[in-house]
Design a protein around this motif. Structure first.
Motif, PDB file in Angstrom:
ATOM      1  N   GLN A   1       0.233  -8.420   5.277  1.00  0.00           N
ATOM      2  CA  GLN A   1      -0.895  -7.606   4.822  1.00  0.00           C
ATOM      3  C   GLN A   1      -1.699  -7.139   6.017  1.00  0.00           C
ATOM      4  N   SER A   2      -2.006  -5.857   6.042  1.00  0.00           N
ATOM      5  CA  SER A   2      -2.865  -5.319   7.081  1.00  0.00           C
ATOM      6  C   SER A   2      -4.322  -5.468   6.658  1.00  0.00           C
ATOM      7  N   THR A   3      -5.201  -5.142   7.560  1.00  0.00           N
ATOM      8  CA  THR A   3      -6.628  -5.230   7.245  1.00  0.00           C
ATOM      9  C   THR A   3      -7.008  -4.238   6.151  1.00  0.00           C
ATOM     10  N   LYS A   4      -6.289  -3.115   6.097  1.00  0.00           N
ATOM     11  CA  LYS A   4      -6.558  -2.130   5.050  1.00  0.00           C
ATOM     12  C   LYS A   4      -6.143  -2.666   3.689  1.00  0.00           C
ATOM     13  N   GLU A   5      -4.991  -3.347   3.631  1.00  0.00           N
ATOM     14  CA  GLU A   5      -4.513  -3.886   2.355  1.00  0.00           C
ATOM     15  C   GLU A   5      -5.428  -4.988   1.855  1.00  0.00           C
ATOM     16  N   LYS A   6      -5.996  -5.780   2.754  1.00  0.00           N
ATOM     17  CA  LYS A   6      -6.874  -6.863   2.334  1.00  0.00           C
ATOM     18  C   LYS A   6      -8.141  -6.332   1.680  1.00  0.00           C
ATOM     19  N   GLU A   7      -8.548  -5.128   2.101  1.00  0.00           N
ATOM     20  CA  GLU A   7      -9.748  -4.544   1.517  1.00  0.00           C
ATOM     21  C   GLU A   7      -9.473  -3.956   0.129  1.00  0.00           C
ATOM     22  N   GLU A   8      -8.225  -3.609  -0.136  1.00  0.00           N
ATOM     23  CA  GLU A   8      -7.892  -3.032  -1.429  1.00  0.00           C
ATOM     24  C   GLU A   8      -7.931  -4.101  -2.512  1.00  0.00           C
TER      25      GLU A   8
ATOM     26  N   GLY B   1       2.946  11.714  -5.449  1.00  0.00           N
ATOM     27  CA  GLY B   1       3.865  11.599  -6.563  1.00  0.00           C
ATOM     28  C   GLY B   1       5.254  11.191  -6.095  1.00  0.00           C
ATOM     29  N   SER B   2       6.259  11.513  -6.869  1.00  0.00           N
ATOM     30  CA  SER B   2       7.630  11.131  -6.533  1.00  0.00           C
ATOM     31  C   SER B   2       8.445  12.286  -5.976  1.00  0.00           C
TER      32      SER B   2
ATOM     33  N   ASN C   1       3.055   2.243 -11.794  1.00  0.00           N
ATOM     34  CA  ASN C   1       3.465   3.642 -11.664  1.00  0.00           C
ATOM     35  C   ASN C   1       4.832   3.754 -11.019  1.00  0.00           C
ATOM     36  N   PHE C   2       5.092   2.918 -10.007  1.00  0.00           N
ATOM     37  CA  PHE C   2       6.377   2.989  -9.315  1.00  0.00           C
ATOM     38  C   PHE C   2       7.528   2.591 -10.244  1.00  0.00           C
TER      39      PHE C   2
ATOM     40  N   SER D   1       0.818  -1.218   0.000  1.00  0.00           N
ATOM     41  CA  SER D   1       0.000   0.000   0.000  1.00  0.00           C
ATOM     42  C   SER D   1       0.849   1.265   0.000  1.00  0.00           C
ATOM     43  N   PHE D   2       2.132   1.149   0.307  1.00  0.00           N
ATOM     44  CA  PHE D   2       3.011   2.315   0.270  1.00  0.00           C
ATOM     45  C   PHE D   2       3.135   2.855  -1.155  1.00  0.00           C
ATOM     46  N   LEU D   3       3.037   1.980  -2.146  1.00  0.00           N
ATOM     47  CA  LEU D   3       3.178   2.406  -3.536  1.00  0.00           C
ATOM     48  C   LEU D   3       2.068   3.359  -3.960  1.00  0.00           C
ATOM     49  N   LEU D   4       0.942   3.299  -3.288  1.00  0.00           N
ATOM     50  CA  LEU D   4      -0.164   4.187  -3.645  1.00  0.00           C
ATOM     51  C   LEU D   4       0.157   5.644  -3.328  1.00  0.00           C
ATOM     52  N   ASN D   5       1.100   5.879  -2.389  1.00  0.00           N
ATOM     53  CA  ASN D   5       1.479   7.258  -2.069  1.00  0.00           C
ATOM     54  C   ASN D   5       2.220   7.930  -3.216  1.00  0.00           C
ATOM     55  N   LEU D   6       2.793   7.126  -4.111  1.00  0.00           N
ATOM     56  CA  LEU D   6       3.583   7.670  -5.212  1.00  0.00           C
ATOM     57  C   LEU D   6       2.754   7.933  -6.465  1.00  0.00           C
ATOM     58  N   LEU D   7       1.458   7.682  -6.399  1.00  0.00           N
ATOM     59  CA  LEU D   7       0.600   7.959  -7.545  1.00  0.00           C
ATOM     60  C   LEU D   7       0.513   9.463  -7.785  1.00  0.00           C
ATOM     61  N   PRO D   8       0.352   9.879  -9.037  1.00  0.00           N
ATOM     62  CA  PRO D   8       0.293  11.327  -9.322  1.00  0.00           C
ATOM     63  C   PRO D   8      -0.817  12.045  -8.579  1.00  0.00           C
TER      64      PRO D   8
END
Length: 409
Positions: A219-226, A198-199, A237-238, A187-194
């Motif tokens: 996997q956290s409970t948040k990641e399982k929902e994604e 971003g980067s 994107n990364f 889920s950290f990769l989602l922070n790098l989305l435009p």
């Protein structure tokens, strides 16, 4: 065979320790000799300024004399937050923090208010915020950084870690690195989305000479929902932002047992190494990549788990060949040799397919028909072998019912 080149890596710790080691099998560091020991200390001291990190670490392992000279000038390895042993060392040697650090490991990042609750009766240096600890040490010679962003569901800790990455970017730490090993979660990769950050907060980190990214299998409970679409989008994107010459991607597991076809495209990578489950499938579009190595952790294998196949597990050769025109090495095998092995195996499979199609059942037994194309089928009976002498046409009893030994299909 080519299938033996696909190694199985069961544990992520083994991969992590290998990537964080001082020496790299791909690099060619200076090989120190024992003849350097008799040299004056000032000569060896001056020599250290011309060596890279791997060579300096190798020089420190030759003997005690050279190691003392190296340690007198550099701190080979250090961890943040500062450990109790290093804090006690600073109390005895207050100016030791001025020595340049070659390799730095950062882990267990948390805000100051959380950190103060767990410090207890620690030294004054350990009670400093991590940002001040970072500015306290000498990072002028830092070339290797291992950054661990462990799995957490605390929003404050996640925001603090993003701010710490921005601090490393703004202070120029990322810009002077040659190796960076980042251990994080999907889920950290989602922070790098435009549409998010971003980067901008780690732009220089993506341009180091060798970049190692480890996506943990936790996997956290948040990641399982994604859903898997967010994972695919974040990974694509990364990879498109990476500008490192050597790139190592270690993925603990896939969010789904089904194949998630991804398109990984970038034009800067020359050497790409992938460690992932067998069901990891991606279409590569890399115009400059010359060496492509992959390893499997042995999960969700589409073929028999005991015999992983190069060209099918982790990456399908058919999804790689068109997008990588300069590829020379695939899975540790020369591309020309791999194509020859693949063509030979395909020819064997076609032959076995023809054999099965010419097999008929006669009573309780199976009988294979002739192909009428090979040299054996086109020959005539010799009349001299044992099988010919048993035939009735040559005066035999006809009990063997075997073809001429020279006419075997």
């Amino acid at each position: 065979m080519a299938n033996d080149k696909l190694k199985v890596k069961r544990g992520s710790k083994q991969v992590e320790n290998q990537l964080c080691s001082a020496t790299s099998p791909n690099s060619s560091p200076f090989v120190p000799l024992d003849i350097l020991s008799p040299l004056p200390s000032c000569v060896v001291w001056q020599l250290l300024s011309y060596l890279d990190t791997d060579s300096i670490v190798s020089l420190a392992g030759v003997n005690i004399i050279l190691r003392q000279l190296v340690i007198a000038r550099f701190n080979l390895t250090m961890s943040l937050p500062i450990t109790p042993s290093f804090a006690n060392y600073l109390m005895q040697n207050p100016y030791s923090h001025n020595k340049s650090i070659l390799r730095l490991r950062v882990s267990n990042l948390s805000p100051d208010y959380i950190k103060q609750d767990t410090m207890g009766h620690s030294s004054h240096v350990q009670q400093l915020p991590i940002s001040k600890q970072l500015l306290l040490i000498n990072l002028s010679s830092l070339t290797t950084l291992c950054l661990h962003l462990e799995q957490t569901e605390n929003v404050d800790i996640s925001s603090y870690r993003l701010a710490f990455l921005a601090l490393l970017q703004s202070t120029g730490v990322f810009k002077q690195l040659t190796k960076l090993h980042l251990t994080t979660f999907k889920s950290f990769l989602l922070n790098l989305l435009p549409e998010n950050f971003g980067s901008n907060f780690m732009k220089d980190a993506l341009s180091v000479d060798k970049l190692v990214i480890t996506l943990s299998g936790e996997q956290s409970t948040k990641e399982k929902e994604e859903n898997t679409e967010d994972y695919r989008k974040g990974l694509e994107n990364f990879v498109s932002m990476v500008k490192a010459r050597k790139f190592v991607l270690n993925i603990g597991n896939e969010p789904s047992t089904k194949k998630i076809v991804k398109i990984l495209s970038y034009d800067y990578i020359q050497c790409f190494e992938l460690v992932a489950p067998c069901n990891f499938q991606a279409k590569l579009k890399m115009s400059r990549v010359r060496e492509l190595n992959m390893s499997t952790i042995g999960q969700n294998c589409p073929v028999q788990p005991a015999s992983h196949q190069l060209g099918k597990c982790v990456l399908d050769w058919r999804m790689v060949r068109d997008g990588c025109p300069r590829l020379k090495v695939f899975g540790g095998v020369n591309v020309k040799v791999f194509k020859e092995i693949r063509a030979k195996k395909k020819k064997e499979q076609e032959f076995m397919k023809k054999v099965r199609s010419r097999t008929v059942r006669v009573g309780k037994h199976r009988r294979r028909l002739r192909c009428a194309e090979c040299e054996g089928c086109k020959k005539s009976n010799c009349g001299k072998c044992r099988n010919c002498k048993d035939m009735k046409m040559f005066g035999g009893k006809g009990t063997g019912r075997q073809a001429c030994e020279g006419r075997k299909c």
